[in-house]
Design a protein around this motif. Sequence first.
Motif, PDB file in Angstrom:
ATOM      1  N   SER A 178       0.965  -1.097   0.019  1.00  0.00           N
ATOM      2  CA  SER A 178      -0.140   0.111   0.022  1.00  0.00           C
ATOM      3  C   SER A 178       0.865   1.307   0.207  1.00  0.00           C
ATOM      4  O   SER A 178       1.751   1.251   0.640  1.00  0.00           O
ATOM      5  CB  SER A 178      -0.929   0.173   1.242  1.00  0.00           C
ATOM      6  OG  SER A 178      -1.901  -1.186   0.992  1.00  0.00           O
ATOM      7  N   VAL A 179       0.583   2.234  -0.736  1.00  0.00           N
ATOM      8  CA  VAL A 179       1.528   3.441  -1.025  1.00  0.00           C
ATOM      9  C   VAL A 179       0.604   4.872  -1.001  1.00  0.00           C
ATOM     10  O   VAL A 179      -0.623   4.596  -1.289  1.00  0.00           O
ATOM     11  CB  VAL A 179       2.394   3.286  -2.227  1.00  0.00           C
ATOM     12  CG1 VAL A 179       3.301   2.278  -2.263  1.00  0.00           C
ATOM     13  CG2 VAL A 179       1.447   3.352  -3.482  1.00  0.00           C
ATOM     14  N   GLN A 180       1.353   5.812  -0.923  1.00  0.00           N
ATOM     15  CA  GLN A 180       0.550   6.951  -1.096  1.00  0.00           C
ATOM     16  C   GLN A 180       1.316   7.845  -1.995  1.00  0.00           C
ATOM     17  O   GLN A 180       2.811   7.981  -1.830  1.00  0.00           O
ATOM     18  CB  GLN A 180       0.331   7.681   0.455  1.00  0.00           C
ATOM     19  CG  GLN A 180      -0.419   8.979   0.208  1.00  0.00           C
ATOM     20  CD  GLN A 180      -0.635   9.560   1.657  1.00  0.00           C
ATOM     21  OE1 GLN A 180       0.103   9.223   2.414  1.00  0.00           O
ATOM     22  NE2 GLN A 180      -1.751  10.429   1.619  1.00  0.00           N
ATOM     23  N   ILE A 181       0.816   8.686  -2.938  1.00  0.00           N
ATOM     24  CA  ILE A 181       1.484   9.377  -3.794  1.00  0.00           C
ATOM     25  C   ILE A 181       2.298  10.522  -2.943  1.00  0.00           C
ATOM     26  O   ILE A 181       1.337  11.440  -2.521  1.00  0.00           O
ATOM     27  CB  ILE A 181       0.825   9.792  -4.896  1.00  0.00           C
ATOM     28  CG1 ILE A 181       0.674   8.496  -5.758  1.00  0.00           C
ATOM     29  CG2 ILE A 181       1.676  10.967  -5.836  1.00  0.00           C
ATOM     30  CD1 ILE A 181      -0.228   8.912  -7.228  1.00  0.00           C
ATOM     31  N   MET A 182       3.346  10.771  -2.879  1.00  0.00           N
ATOM     32  CA  MET A 182       4.026  11.907  -2.261  1.00  0.00           C
ATOM     33  C   MET A 182       4.473  13.235  -3.182  1.00  0.00           C
ATOM     34  O   MET A 182       4.189  14.134  -2.895  1.00  0.00           O
ATOM     35  CB  MET A 182       5.496  11.598  -1.814  1.00  0.00           C
ATOM     36  CG  MET A 182       5.436  10.590  -0.683  1.00  0.00           C
ATOM     37  SD  MET A 182       7.071   9.994  -0.126  1.00  0.00           S
ATOM     38  CE  MET A 182       7.807  11.692   0.395  1.00  0.00           C
ATOM     39  N   ALA A 183       4.826  12.898  -4.520  1.00  0.00           N
ATOM     40  CA  ALA A 183       5.031  13.864  -5.726  1.00  0.00           C
ATOM     41  C   ALA A 183       4.962  13.017  -6.981  1.00  0.00           C
ATOM     42  O   ALA A 183       5.237  11.915  -7.066  1.00  0.00           O
ATOM     43  CB  ALA A 183       6.533  14.449  -5.281  1.00  0.00           C
ATOM     44  N   MET A 184       4.766  14.111  -7.817  1.00  0.00           N
ATOM     45  CA  MET A 184       4.508  13.360  -9.325  1.00  0.00           C
ATOM     46  C   MET A 184       4.938  14.738 -10.159  1.00  0.00           C
ATOM     47  O   MET A 184       4.193  15.573 -10.114  1.00  0.00           O
ATOM     48  CB  MET A 184       3.190  12.724  -9.720  1.00  0.00           C
ATOM     49  CG  MET A 184       3.056  12.610 -11.130  1.00  0.00           C
ATOM     50  SD  MET A 184       1.298  11.745 -11.419  1.00  0.00           S
ATOM     51  CE  MET A 184       1.294  12.245 -13.002  1.00  0.00           C
ATOM     52  N   SER A 185       5.863  14.511 -11.027  1.00  0.00           N
ATOM     53  CA  SER A 185       6.232  15.259 -12.019  1.00  0.00           C
ATOM     54  C   SER A 185       6.058  14.869 -13.474  1.00  0.00           C
ATOM     55  O   SER A 185       6.011  13.688 -13.535  1.00  0.00           O
ATOM     56  CB  SER A 185       7.779  15.898 -11.925  1.00  0.00           C
ATOM     57  OG  SER A 185       8.628  15.031 -11.948  1.00  0.00           O
ATOM     58  N   SER A 186       5.596  15.713 -14.364  1.00  0.00           N
ATOM     59  CA  SER A 186       5.353  15.085 -15.556  1.00  0.00           C
ATOM     60  C   SER A 186       5.803  16.182 -16.728  1.00  0.00           C
ATOM     61  O   SER A 186       5.753  17.136 -16.735  1.00  0.00           O
ATOM     62  CB  SER A 186       3.758  15.061 -15.973  1.00  0.00           C
ATOM     63  OG  SER A 186       3.357  14.737 -17.164  1.00  0.00           O
ATOM     64  N   SER A 187       6.583  15.406 -17.616  1.00  0.00           N
ATOM     65  CA  SER A 187       7.201  16.197 -18.770  1.00  0.00           C
ATOM     66  C   SER A 187       6.362  15.938 -20.159  1.00  0.00           C
ATOM     67  O   SER A 187       6.545  14.623 -20.413  1.00  0.00           O
ATOM     68  CB  SER A 187       8.744  16.036 -18.954  1.00  0.00           C
ATOM     69  OG  SER A 187       9.288  16.505 -20.108  1.00  0.00           O
ATOM     70  N   THR A 188       5.815  16.524 -20.903  1.00  0.00           N
ATOM     71  CA  THR A 188       5.017  16.473 -21.958  1.00  0.00           C
ATOM     72  C   THR A 188       6.112  16.170 -23.347  1.00  0.00           C
ATOM     73  O   THR A 188       6.916  17.140 -23.649  1.00  0.00           O
ATOM     74  CB  THR A 188       3.998  17.515 -22.418  1.00  0.00           C
ATOM     75  OG1 THR A 188       3.129  17.418 -21.541  1.00  0.00           O
ATOM     76  CG2 THR A 188       3.300  16.991 -23.590  1.00  0.00           C
ATOM     77  N   GLN A 189       6.278  14.968 -23.941  1.00  0.00           N
ATOM     78  CA  GLN A 189       7.212  14.859 -24.534  1.00  0.00           C
ATOM     79  C   GLN A 189       6.673  14.950 -26.127  1.00  0.00           C
ATOM     80  O   GLN A 189       7.269  15.293 -27.273  1.00  0.00           O
ATOM     81  CB  GLN A 189       7.778  13.592 -24.724  1.00  0.00           C
ATOM     82  CG  GLN A 189       8.493  13.268 -23.453  1.00  0.00           C
ATOM     83  CD  GLN A 189       9.340  11.859 -23.201  1.00  0.00           C
ATOM     84  OE1 GLN A 189       8.489  10.774 -23.332  1.00  0.00           O
ATOM     85  NE2 GLN A 189      10.383  11.840 -22.892  1.00  0.00           N
ATOM     86  N   SER A 190       5.119  14.705 -26.224  1.00  0.00           N
ATOM     87  CA  SER A 190       4.782  15.092 -27.508  1.00  0.00           C
ATOM     88  C   SER A 190       2.944  14.990 -27.187  1.00  0.00           C
ATOM     89  O   SER A 190       2.809  14.926 -25.804  1.00  0.00           O
ATOM     90  CB  SER A 190       4.904  13.770 -28.616  1.00  0.00           C
ATOM     91  OG  SER A 190       4.290  12.579 -27.861  1.00  0.00           O
ATOM     92  N   ALA A 191       2.390  14.894 -28.221  1.00  0.00           N
ATOM     93  CA  ALA A 191       0.876  15.074 -27.823  1.00  0.00           C
ATOM     94  C   ALA A 191       0.356  13.831 -27.245  1.00  0.00           C
ATOM     95  O   ALA A 191      -0.735  14.080 -26.264  1.00  0.00           O
ATOM     96  CB  ALA A 191      -0.109  15.058 -29.355  1.00  0.00           C
ATOM     97  N   GLN A 192       0.991  12.672 -27.329  1.00  0.00           N
ATOM     98  CA  GLN A 192       0.444  11.400 -26.762  1.00  0.00           C
ATOM     99  C   GLN A 192       1.637  10.705 -25.974  1.00  0.00           C
ATOM    100  O   GLN A 192       1.488   9.691 -25.480  1.00  0.00           O
ATOM    101  CB  GLN A 192       0.102  10.376 -28.060  1.00  0.00           C
ATOM    102  CG  GLN A 192      -1.065  11.144 -28.393  1.00  0.00           C
ATOM    103  CD  GLN A 192      -1.473   9.886 -29.682  1.00  0.00           C
ATOM    104  OE1 GLN A 192      -0.687   9.132 -30.203  1.00  0.00           O
ATOM    105  NE2 GLN A 192      -2.956   9.668 -29.978  1.00  0.00           N
ATOM    106  N   ALA A 193       2.545  11.506 -25.377  1.00  0.00           N
ATOM    107  CA  ALA A 193       3.480  10.978 -24.475  1.00  0.00           C
ATOM    108  C   ALA A 193       4.011  11.649 -23.441  1.00  0.00           C
ATOM    109  O   ALA A 193       4.172  12.967 -23.420  1.00  0.00           O
ATOM    110  CB  ALA A 193       5.092  10.684 -25.410  1.00  0.00           C
ATOM    111  N   HIS A 194       4.027  11.284 -22.204  1.00  0.00           N
ATOM    112  CA  HIS A 194       4.516  11.981 -21.048  1.00  0.00           C
ATOM    113  C   HIS A 194       5.437  11.317 -20.221  1.00  0.00           C
ATOM    114  O   HIS A 194       5.248   9.951 -19.907  1.00  0.00           O
ATOM    115  CB  HIS A 194       3.236  12.293 -20.217  1.00  0.00           C
ATOM    116  CG  HIS A 194       2.061  12.783 -20.880  1.00  0.00           C
ATOM    117  ND1 HIS A 194       2.158  14.335 -21.099  1.00  0.00           N
ATOM    118  CD2 HIS A 194       1.163  12.345 -21.442  1.00  0.00           C
ATOM    119  CE1 HIS A 194       0.949  14.462 -21.649  1.00  0.00           C
ATOM    120  NE2 HIS A 194       0.238  13.322 -22.048  1.00  0.00           N
TER     121      HIS A 194
END
Length: 381
Positions: free
Chosen positions: A232-248
């Motif tokens: 069992s986990v809890q999200i501490m942090a999440m970063s997202s970098s958009t590489q294209s219209a359909q890829a992150h």
Amino acid sequence: MTDARPLLIDARSAALPLSNEQLLEWGAGRQVFVSSLITDLPAERAAARTAIEAIGAQPVMFEDLGGQDVSADQAYLAGVHRSDVYVGVFTERYGVRLSNGYSATHAEFREAEADGTRIAIFTRGFDGAEMDGSQRDLIAGARNLYTTSSFTTADELEHRVGQRLREIAVEDLTPWVRIGRVVVRARELTSDGSTITVTAEVRSGQVHAELVQYRDRKSGSLPFVSPAEAKSVQIMAMSSSTQSAQAHLERITLREQARQGGVMRMAINNIGPDEYTRRALSDVLFGTNLLENIRFGMSEADPLAPIRGQHIDDSILRPVVRLLLGEYLLENGHAHTIDSFHLGPTHAGRRHLRLQWTPPNPYVNAPDAAPVVLEGELEAL
């Protein structure tokens, strides 16, 4: 903890490629056992050696073993034990039977199965009527549990062995993981005992949106499952970098949560906990009635409910089924490790499943628990 809603699977990530550098790094230190009749297939064995060495791995071949003070039977099997991958090259002849009643190739195949070694089988095209009866049985049994690949020439075999080793490398280096109800392919997976960091290239907009919701809503407890653990986990942090219209490119940091309470393991109606688990899973997955009218806890659950009816491609189905069964066993305290998993191709609407796990040992000085094997015919998913 398990979310039984349909899983959201980033199916477009199934074909993530590896660079040559990554492939050679994976191959370094890997040993690949080549199993075939030696005198019949010199060109084919040389082709397999070339494919293995091309990715930086070490071929393990009887020709290279040299003089040893053990029997030939023992030398064959010792090579299997120390290898990471078994490559079987099967043709028309079965071969001479050893003292154990099997040919060397058959004995090596059985040993690789018992060890949970990754298995890749290649068969040469032939007229089945010209095949030894024992060889026909060996190949038929192997095809029930493994997707075999055919070849006609040594050059074709070299290509197919190399291709299969690359597929295994991709599975090892970019494992599928579950976070909540999403399943993604991890480019990197690290853990320090209290936090887990997952880096993944997500190509599904729906999966990306679900992960963003987890982050923005500061979701509480979520299931996390990898090939080796379920927590069992809890999200501490999440970063997202958009590489294209359909890829992150997602980088997700998870905090492990302490398990609430212990897991009770006890005999029920004189059936030990490990045998009860095996029977209950058999009843759910294979439609057997091994528990007859006994019903207690896990016998009503279906670990594969989140993917039923989704018609998932084979390249994704196998690792996802392994994740769900591993999650069930590990999270409920029925398994300490998942030792081996094989899900065969579809035959007449069913697939042969073989799963082996080692139960937990609650006592430090007690003997290791005996592995549990579940085997049967699973209705095609």
